[in-house]
Design an enzyme around this catalytic site. Structure first.
Site, PDB file in Angstrom:
ATOM      1  N   GLU A   1       3.959  -1.586 -16.541  1.00 54.69           N
ATOM      2  CA  GLU A   1       3.974  -1.161 -15.143  1.00 54.69           C
ATOM      3  C   GLU A   1       5.381  -1.229 -14.528  1.00 54.69           C
ATOM      4  O   GLU A   1       5.544  -1.270 -13.315  1.00 54.69           O
ATOM      5  CB  GLU A   1       3.000  -2.027 -14.337  1.00 54.69           C
ATOM      6  CG  GLU A   1       1.560  -1.848 -14.778  1.00 54.69           C
ATOM      7  CD  GLU A   1       0.653  -2.906 -14.199  1.00 54.69           C
ATOM      8  OE1 GLU A   1       0.311  -2.810 -13.017  1.00 54.69           O
ATOM      9  OE2 GLU A   1       0.293  -3.840 -14.934  1.00 54.69           O
TER      10      GLU A   1
ATOM     11  N   SER B   1      -2.872  -1.186 -13.227  1.00 53.56           N
ATOM     12  CA  SER B   1      -2.610   0.218 -12.883  1.00 53.56           C
ATOM     13  C   SER B   1      -3.525   1.203 -13.613  1.00 53.56           C
ATOM     14  O   SER B   1      -3.195   2.375 -13.760  1.00 53.56           O
ATOM     15  CB  SER B   1      -1.146   0.586 -13.152  1.00 53.56           C
ATOM     16  OG  SER B   1      -0.309  -0.072 -12.252  1.00 53.56           O
TER      17      SER B   1
ATOM     18  N   TYR C   1      -1.341   7.415  -8.999  1.00 50.24           N
ATOM     19  CA  TYR C   1       0.087   7.618  -8.741  1.00 50.24           C
ATOM     20  C   TYR C   1       0.554   9.069  -8.692  1.00 50.24           C
ATOM     21  O   TYR C   1       1.623   9.337  -8.161  1.00 50.24           O
ATOM     22  CB  TYR C   1       0.904   6.858  -9.801  1.00 50.24           C
ATOM     23  CG  TYR C   1       0.637   5.373  -9.757  1.00 50.24           C
ATOM     24  CD1 TYR C   1       1.042   4.604  -8.667  1.00 50.24           C
ATOM     25  CD2 TYR C   1      -0.050   4.734 -10.784  1.00 50.24           C
ATOM     26  CE1 TYR C   1       0.787   3.241  -8.606  1.00 50.24           C
ATOM     27  CE2 TYR C   1      -0.304   3.366 -10.734  1.00 50.24           C
ATOM     28  CZ  TYR C   1       0.121   2.643  -9.641  1.00 50.24           C
ATOM     29  OH  TYR C   1      -0.139   1.294  -9.586  1.00 50.24           O
TER      30      TYR C   1
ATOM     31  N   ARG D   1      -5.035  -8.209  -3.646  1.00 51.65           N
ATOM     32  CA  ARG D   1      -5.987  -7.121  -3.402  1.00 51.65           C
ATOM     33  C   ARG D   1      -7.129  -7.219  -4.394  1.00 51.65           C
ATOM     34  O   ARG D   1      -6.907  -7.530  -5.569  1.00 51.65           O
ATOM     35  CB  ARG D   1      -5.253  -5.791  -3.593  1.00 51.65           C
ATOM     36  CG  ARG D   1      -5.608  -4.715  -2.611  1.00 51.65           C
ATOM     37  CD  ARG D   1      -4.950  -3.403  -2.986  1.00 51.65           C
ATOM     38  NE  ARG D   1      -5.532  -2.888  -4.214  1.00 51.65           N
ATOM     39  CZ  ARG D   1      -4.819  -2.319  -5.186  1.00 51.65           C
ATOM     40  NH1 ARG D   1      -3.521  -2.208  -5.091  1.00 51.65           N
ATOM     41  NH2 ARG D   1      -5.420  -1.875  -6.267  1.00 51.65           N
TER      42      ARG D   1
ATOM     43  N   ASP E   1     -10.581  -5.130  -5.926  1.00 52.58           N
ATOM     44  CA  ASP E   1     -11.266  -3.839  -6.018  1.00 52.58           C
ATOM     45  C   ASP E   1     -12.752  -4.059  -6.264  1.00 52.58           C
ATOM     46  O   ASP E   1     -13.134  -4.924  -7.067  1.00 52.58           O
ATOM     47  CB  ASP E   1     -10.690  -3.006  -7.177  1.00 52.58           C
ATOM     48  CG  ASP E   1      -9.196  -2.738  -7.005  1.00 52.58           C
ATOM     49  OD1 ASP E   1      -8.733  -2.725  -5.850  1.00 52.58           O
ATOM     50  OD2 ASP E   1      -8.498  -2.551  -8.019  1.00 52.58           O
TER      51      ASP E   1
ATOM     52  N   GLU F   1     -11.930  -6.066 -10.128  1.00 54.60           N
ATOM     53  CA  GLU F   1     -10.790  -6.878 -10.564  1.00 54.60           C
ATOM     54  C   GLU F   1      -9.938  -7.274  -9.374  1.00 54.60           C
ATOM     55  O   GLU F   1     -10.175  -6.850  -8.247  1.00 54.60           O
ATOM     56  CB  GLU F   1      -9.954  -6.139 -11.603  1.00 54.60           C
ATOM     57  CG  GLU F   1      -9.347  -4.847 -11.105  1.00 54.60           C
ATOM     58  CD  GLU F   1      -8.611  -4.108 -12.223  1.00 54.60           C
ATOM     59  OE1 GLU F   1      -7.370  -4.155 -12.201  1.00 54.60           O
ATOM     60  OE2 GLU F   1      -9.267  -3.483 -13.080  1.00 54.60           O
TER      61      GLU F   1
ATOM     62  N   ASN G   1      -5.797  -8.025  -8.002  1.00 55.70           N
ATOM     63  CA  ASN G   1      -4.357  -7.849  -8.204  1.00 55.70           C
ATOM     64  C   ASN G   1      -3.636  -8.889  -7.344  1.00 55.70           C
ATOM     65  O   ASN G   1      -3.747  -8.861  -6.124  1.00 55.70           O
ATOM     66  CB  ASN G   1      -3.899  -6.456  -7.750  1.00 55.70           C
ATOM     67  CG  ASN G   1      -4.580  -5.363  -8.545  1.00 55.70           C
ATOM     68  OD1 ASN G   1      -4.194  -5.071  -9.658  1.00 55.70           O
ATOM     69  ND2 ASN G   1      -5.615  -4.762  -7.966  1.00 55.70           N
TER      70      ASN G   1
ATOM     71  N   GLY H   1       0.855  -3.131  -5.611  1.00 55.74           N
ATOM     72  CA  GLY H   1       1.970  -2.191  -5.486  1.00 55.74           C
ATOM     73  C   GLY H   1       2.458  -2.089  -4.056  1.00 55.74           C
ATOM     74  O   GLY H   1       1.686  -2.202  -3.108  1.00 55.74           O
TER      75      GLY H   1
END
Length: 307
Positions: free
Chosen positions: A15, A151, A217, A256, A258, A271, A273, A277
């Protein structure tokens, strides 16, 4: 000199490209605000030298391995430099999707089940019949994903057993352990956490089969809805799940989570993070903006919360 901040970004994970963008965004904000700041890429700088510069704090903008797995956190602890985000143990656990799920399940939180972990050594030994038998218990369609990668790199949906083994091969490029779980149809949401409070949830609309790397992205067809459109009761339910999921892993400052809302209108955790980002397309700053925090406010708050 003593008020100097270091932004760590780049690194050597898969990443790296996203981390470079995140780090530059953070660096630019701090420079514009007059803070004495330096950006350092661990790929080109021996990290043990950080001590010589008397940095007051480190802002970690490294994604994936080396950034979110406790490694950089351990180095900074050793150097006695305060850093943004979660600690060594929380980072090491949360990068491991399988381990995270075990802890969540143990605390009665909703996860996608059944699932299994497949190691590359077992796969190389060509125990195909045993592997196939285990996976068939989950039933197709399934999602396969690298266990310690972010990602959505190396994540694939498999609809039929004929496509299973060559898809597993592709996913093993990214990690030595693959998480296999039932594919759930539903609506995906991502929820930022800042200082033990949730940011406004974001509903993700994507045109691909699932929210993959391309959707995240590069696609112009991916849409983000904030406010999310959830009713008050559902939003409260989601908030309770997220904050519990965050706290049982002892995560800190910002991150964060999800989730997916399945066809039965139940939330399932996907999951976490611990270093989201921070690129112009990133979701965490979008949610913060909805909560009334500009990108500058957000960066300064994360720094301020770092002790």
């Amino acid at each position: 000199m003593s008020n100097k901040i270091v932004v760590l970004f780049g690194g050597n994970s898969l990443e790296r490209e996203i981390s470079l963008k995140s780090g530059k965004s953070i660096l630019n904000i701090l420079k514009k605000s007059g803070i004495n700041v330096i950006g350092i890429d661990p790929n080109t700088f021996p990290l043990l030298y950080l001590k010589k510069f008397n940095f007051k704090k480190a802002f970690i903008a490294l994604h994936g391995k080396g950034g979110e797995d406790g490694t950089i956190q351990g180095i900074l602890e050793y150097l006695n430099i305060p850093y943004t985000g979660s600690g060594v143990l929380s980072s090491a656990i949360t990068i491991n999707k399988f381990l995270t799920k075990i802890i969540w399940k143990e605390h009665g939180l909703p996860i996608i089940y059944p699932h299994l972990l497949l190691n590359k050594k077992d796969f190389i030994k060509k125990n195909y019949l045993i592997i196939e038998k285990k996976i068939l218990q989950i039933k197709f369609p399934i999602i396969i994903k690298p266990n310690c990668s972010g990602s959505s790199l190396g994540v694939f949906k498999v609809n039929h057993k004929d496509d299973l083994f060559h898809t597993l091969e592709k996913s093993f490029v990214y990690d030595n352990n693959i998480l296999i779980e039932k594919y759930l149809k539903g609506i995906e949401y991502t929820i930022g956490v800042l200082n033990n409070k949730i940011l406004p949830p974001i509903k993700i609309g994507y045109s691909n089969i699932f929210y993959d790397y391309q959707s995240k992205y590069y696609s112009n067809n991916t849409e983000y809805f904030c406010p999310s459109g959830l009713n008050k009761n559902k939003e409260k339910e989601l908030e309770n799940i997220i904050l519990k999921a965050w706290k049982v892993l002892n995560c800190k400052i910002w991150g964060r989570i999800d989730v997916i809302l399945d066809e039965n209108k139940n939330f399932q955790l996907l999951e976490i993070n611990t270093i989201p980002g921070m690129t112009p397309k990133s979701l965490y700053p979008i949610a913060a903006r909805k909560a009334g925090l500009s990108f500058y406010d957000l960066i300064m708050k994360i720094l301020f919360l770092t002790k």
